[in-house]
Design an enzyme around this catalytic site. Structure first.
Site, short mmCIF file in Angstrom:
data_model
loop_
_atom_site.label_atom_id
_atom_site.label_comp_id
_atom_site.label_asym_id
_atom_site.label_seq_id
_atom_site.Cartn_x
_atom_site.Cartn_y
_atom_site.Cartn_z
CB VAL A 86 -0.95 0.02 1.21
CG1 VAL A 86 -1.81 1.28 1.19
CG2 VAL A 86 -1.82 -1.23 1.23
CE LYS A 87 4.23 5.19 -5.01
NZ LYS A 87 4.32 5.21 -6.49
#
Length: 218
Positions: A86-87
């Site tokens: 997850v960025k």
């Protein structure tokens, strides 16, 4: 050093994968839009398609800027595929989200990092990756490679496990210099990666070998 490709183009990802050196993929909303991928469901399908091509981590970015929104998006992305990282943007709410995801065992990539202080906070919160944007720093007459070197020093001082992911890599020499100063990962376009293949002596040497072979077998 791990090699990630920074794109949402499936053909380029397949080409990089075929080289046998690809360790992962990074994407962002701009790269998705460049490929004409719009709409929530289509974007999720595209992430799954990327994961089907590569064996390594695929960074998928949240677009919310509030804590609750980031958590909802991030958990959905993490559930999409085991390879998803997850960025999360380096903002106050993003830092809170990274700490939450860390507690939940969800891997994260802290993006839009431009200072040592930001990188330090990301590591303290438990980010899996931190993404300093070296090309964008170069654009404003600041040496992005110096930031990579400084983060490496700080992380080594305190044995942080967060990996330095050199982002916004623009060309082949960025990759070479990042390797020299100890970046854990680089992410950049396919042409920058393929540029490492090129050397005039390789071309001229091969040309001579083939010419000599042809003479001996004529």
């Amino acid at each position: 050093m791990k090699f990630f490709i920074d794109t949402a183009n499936l053909d380029q990802i397949k080409e990089a994968q075929a080289l046998g050196i690809l360790d992962g993929v990074t994407t962002n909303p701009s790269l998705m839009a460049k490929e004409g991928i719009t709409g929530h469901d289509n974007i999720l399908k595209h992430y799954k398609a990327i994961c089907d091509i590569v064996d390594g981590d695929v960074s998928a970015e949240v677009v919310s800027t509030d804590f609750e929104g980031m958590i909802k998006e991030g958990e959905a992305l993490a559930d999409l595929h085991p390879q998803i990282v997850v960025k999360v943007p380096m903002i106050k709410e993003g830092l809170k989200a990274i700490a939450y995801f860390t507690e939940q065992g969800i891997r994260t990539n802290c993006t839009l990092v431009f200072s040592i202080g930001q990188a330090l906070l990301a590591a303290k919160a438990g980010a899996t990756y931190v993404s300093p944007f070296i090309g964008r720093l170069d654009d404003i007459s600041t040496d992005g490679l110096v930031l990579i070197e400084d983060i490496r020093t700080v992380y080594d001082n305190y044995e942080y496990e967060t990996q330095i992911l050199a982002a916004s890599v623009r060309h082949t020499m960025h990759i070479v210099e990042c390797a020299k100063i100890g970046a854990d990962v680089m992410t950049g376009p396919l042409n920058a990666i393929e540029g490492l293949l090129k050397h005039p002596l390789t071309d001229s040497g091969l040309e001579k070998f083939l010419a000599d072979y042809a003479k001996g077998n004529s």
